[in-house]
Write an enzyme that holds these catalytic residues in place. Structure first.
Site, PDB file in Angstrom:
ATOM      1  N   HIS A  34       0.858  -1.186   0.000  1.00  0.00           N
ATOM      2  CA  HIS A  34       0.000   0.000   0.000  1.00  0.00           C
ATOM      3  C   HIS A  34       0.894   1.236   0.000  1.00  0.00           C
ATOM      4  O   HIS A  34       2.135   1.105  -0.036  1.00  0.00           O
ATOM      5  CB  HIS A  34      -0.954  -0.033   1.192  1.00  0.00           C
ATOM      6  CG  HIS A  34      -0.280  -0.273   2.513  1.00  0.00           C
ATOM      7  ND1 HIS A  34       0.590   0.623   3.066  1.00  0.00           N
ATOM      8  CD2 HIS A  34      -0.311  -1.339   3.368  1.00  0.00           C
ATOM      9  CE1 HIS A  34       1.037   0.157   4.219  1.00  0.00           C
ATOM     10  NE2 HIS A  34       0.517  -1.043   4.420  1.00  0.00           N
ATOM     11  N   GLU A  35       0.262   2.410   0.059  1.00  0.00           N
ATOM     12  CA  GLU A  35       1.028   3.664  -0.021  1.00  0.00           C
ATOM     13  C   GLU A  35       2.140   3.747   1.037  1.00  0.00           C
ATOM     14  O   GLU A  35       3.147   4.407   0.814  1.00  0.00           O
ATOM     15  CB  GLU A  35       0.098   4.875   0.115  1.00  0.00           C
ATOM     16  CG  GLU A  35      -0.627   5.235  -1.166  1.00  0.00           C
ATOM     17  CD  GLU A  35       0.292   5.695  -2.309  1.00  0.00           C
ATOM     18  OE1 GLU A  35       1.299   6.369  -2.037  1.00  0.00           O
ATOM     19  OE2 GLU A  35       0.002   5.365  -3.465  1.00  0.00           O
ATOM     20  N   HIS A  37       4.086   1.290   2.075  1.00  0.00           N
ATOM     21  CA  HIS A  37       5.254   0.609   1.488  1.00  0.00           C
ATOM     22  C   HIS A  37       5.853   1.459   0.365  1.00  0.00           C
ATOM     23  O   HIS A  37       7.068   1.553   0.233  1.00  0.00           O
ATOM     24  CB  HIS A  37       4.847  -0.741   0.894  1.00  0.00           C
ATOM     25  CG  HIS A  37       4.324  -1.731   1.888  1.00  0.00           C
ATOM     26  ND1 HIS A  37       2.993  -2.096   1.931  1.00  0.00           N
ATOM     27  CD2 HIS A  37       4.944  -2.439   2.862  1.00  0.00           C
ATOM     28  CE1 HIS A  37       2.820  -2.978   2.889  1.00  0.00           C
ATOM     29  NE2 HIS A  37       3.988  -3.210   3.481  1.00  0.00           N
ATOM     30  N   GLN A  61       6.775 -15.406  12.224  1.00  0.00           N
ATOM     31  CA  GLN A  61       6.261 -14.318  13.055  1.00  0.00           C
ATOM     32  C   GLN A  61       4.766 -14.408  13.314  1.00  0.00           C
ATOM     33  O   GLN A  61       4.184 -13.493  13.884  1.00  0.00           O
ATOM     34  CB  GLN A  61       6.655 -12.955  12.476  1.00  0.00           C
ATOM     35  CG  GLN A  61       5.994 -12.591  11.164  1.00  0.00           C
ATOM     36  CD  GLN A  61       6.617 -11.340  10.547  1.00  0.00           C
ATOM     37  OE1 GLN A  61       7.725 -11.384  10.010  1.00  0.00           O
ATOM     38  NE2 GLN A  61       5.929 -10.214  10.608  1.00  0.00           N
ATOM     39  N   ASP A 150       4.889   0.523  12.624  1.00  0.00           N
ATOM     40  CA  ASP A 150       5.353  -0.604  13.431  1.00  0.00           C
ATOM     41  C   ASP A 150       6.522  -0.134  14.303  1.00  0.00           C
ATOM     42  O   ASP A 150       7.669  -0.575  14.130  1.00  0.00           O
ATOM     43  CB  ASP A 150       5.767  -1.758  12.518  1.00  0.00           C
ATOM     44  CG  ASP A 150       4.594  -2.267  11.689  1.00  0.00           C
ATOM     45  OD1 ASP A 150       3.585  -2.668  12.274  1.00  0.00           O
ATOM     46  OD2 ASP A 150       4.678  -2.227  10.450  1.00  0.00           O
ATOM     47  N   GLN A 153       8.617  -2.717  16.202  1.00  0.00           N
ATOM     48  CA  GLN A 153       9.455  -3.478  15.261  1.00  0.00           C
ATOM     49  C   GLN A 153      10.709  -2.675  14.896  1.00  0.00           C
ATOM     50  O   GLN A 153      11.826  -3.202  14.912  1.00  0.00           O
ATOM     51  CB  GLN A 153       8.641  -3.790  14.009  1.00  0.00           C
ATOM     52  CG  GLN A 153       9.448  -4.333  12.846  1.00  0.00           C
ATOM     53  CD  GLN A 153       8.555  -4.834  11.719  1.00  0.00           C
ATOM     54  OE1 GLN A 153       7.998  -5.911  11.828  1.00  0.00           O
ATOM     55  NE2 GLN A 153       8.429  -4.088  10.646  1.00  0.00           N
ATOM     56  N   SER A 186      -1.866  -3.623   5.708  1.00  0.00           N
ATOM     57  CA  SER A 186      -2.363  -4.675   4.814  1.00  0.00           C
ATOM     58  C   SER A 186      -3.584  -5.355   5.415  1.00  0.00           C
ATOM     59  O   SER A 186      -4.359  -5.994   4.710  1.00  0.00           O
ATOM     60  CB  SER A 186      -1.270  -5.709   4.567  1.00  0.00           C
ATOM     61  OG  SER A 186      -0.109  -5.058   4.116  1.00  0.00           O
TER      62      SER A 186
HETATM   63  O1  PAF Z   1       6.671  -5.254   8.735  1.00  0.00           O
HETATM   64  C1  PAF Z   1       6.551  -6.317   8.088  1.00  0.00           C
HETATM   65  O2  PAF Z   1       5.851  -6.407   7.090  1.00  0.00           O
HETATM   66  C2  PAF Z   1       7.294  -7.550   8.543  1.00  0.00           C
HETATM   67  O3  PAF Z   1       7.301  -7.660   9.912  1.00  0.00           O
HETATM   68  C3  PAF Z   1       8.727  -7.665   7.968  1.00  0.00           C
HETATM   69  C4  PAF Z   1       9.614  -6.531   8.457  1.00  0.00           C
HETATM   70  C5  PAF Z   1       8.664  -7.644   6.449  1.00  0.00           C
HETATM   71  C6  PAF Z   1       9.371  -8.982   8.402  1.00  0.00           C
HETATM   72  O4  PAF Z   1       8.662 -10.078   7.937  1.00  0.00           O
END
Ligand code: PAF
Length: 283
Positions: A34-35, A37, A61, A150, A153, A186
């Site tokens: 999406h935008e 990314h 994950q 995120d 993350q 997503s």
């Molecule tokens: O943020 C995400 O989409 C996922 O956690 C990543 C960083 C691609 C790892 O699978």
């Protein structure tokens, strides 16, 4: 644009390009682009000679109860986006290439991984750190791009890179929002129209916190209570957590100061949404 499926082939191509002095920008994704990314891809394109995007729904994950099977995989659409954005390489590995039989080494960023989202998703950040480190080793990017949406993350990846001396620069780009302020994800496609309406309350709650802080309130639990009150008014919303933490160690703050992170996770119907605001207060 080249689509590459095996780690060995990608490493071979990129090693050659690097040896000729080309810088590599890398965006790890699970597809369903999406935008948000696209903003990472555009930043990478501006700052590097070569842009690499990985599309891999990483089983490590997801817990057994989560949406691994259901996770959207609109591959053709994703590839069209990548072509349009002039991505140079798309890495599309298969799970058995990333986790071959006998795979048994994982990366754990202790402390940070158990807090906030880690409580409801044990093992999630271990899966993320492991796959991201594997990608870094295969791709050897100069810079890797992550989204602020995120936040935990990104903080975990930064710590991993620092602790393990991984030679990559991490860039975190602002959250991209849709109409009404909903952070693009997503998973938003899982929601019904009514749920979409209620989902705007995450952004509203963050804005309320900002207003309270700007008005001088520093007591974290009072701000959290006000945010929860607002969210609980929505029929489809069920709070997982609302937290105000130190952005360096993700430990709860009683009084807001320094680098702080206001993070929340809310279930809207069956969809778990996250959002955050990161700020700095110099007293
Ligand atoms: O943020 C995400 O989409 C996922 O956690 C990543 C960083 C691609 C790892 O699978």
């Amino acid at each position: 644009m080249k689509i590459i499926k095996t780690p060995e082939t990608l490493s071979r191509y990129l090693k050659k390009l690097k040896s000729r002095g080309n810088s590599i920008g890398f965006i790890p994704t699970m597809g369903a682009l999406h935008e948000g990314h696209l903003s990472l891809i555009r930043a990478a394109r501006q700052e590097n000679k070569i842009t690499v995007v990985s599309i891999f729904v990483n089983p490590a994950q997801f817990s057994p109860k989560e949406d691994l099977k259901k996770y959207p995989r609109p591959l053709n659409k994703d590839l069209t986006f990548c072509r349009k954005e002039k991505v140079d390489y798309v890495f599309l590995p298969r799970a058995k290439d990333m986790y071959p039989e006998g795979f048994s080494t994982y990366t754990c960023v202790e402390g940070l991984s158990e807090r906030l989202c880690g409580r409801a998703r044990p093992g999630h950040f271990r899966g993320v750190a492991t796959i991201v480190l594997k990608f870094f080793n295969i791709i050897r990017p100069d810079t890797a791009y992550f989204g602020q949406k995120d936040a935990q993350q990104a903080i975990i990846i930064r710590r991993m890179v620092k602790d393990l001396n991984v030679p990559v620069k991490i860039k975190v780009m602002p959250t991209v929002r849709g109409e009404g302020g909903l952070a693009l994800s997503s998973r938003n496609i899982y929601m019904s129209a009514l749920e979409m309406q209620d989902s705007l309350v995450l952004f509203k709650a963050l804005n309320l916190a900002k207003v309270l802080i700007n008005g001088g309130l520093r007591n974290a639990s009072r701000i959290i209570s006000r945010m929860k009150e607002l969210i609980n008014r929505k029929q489809h919303a069920k709070i997982d957590f609302v937290a105000i933490v130190d952005a360096r160690d993700l430990k709860p703050l009683k009084t807001i100061s320094g680098d702080y992170l206001i993070a929340l996770a809310v279930r809207i119907g069956k969809t778990r949404l996250i959002d955050n605001f990161q700020g700095r207060l110099l007293i």
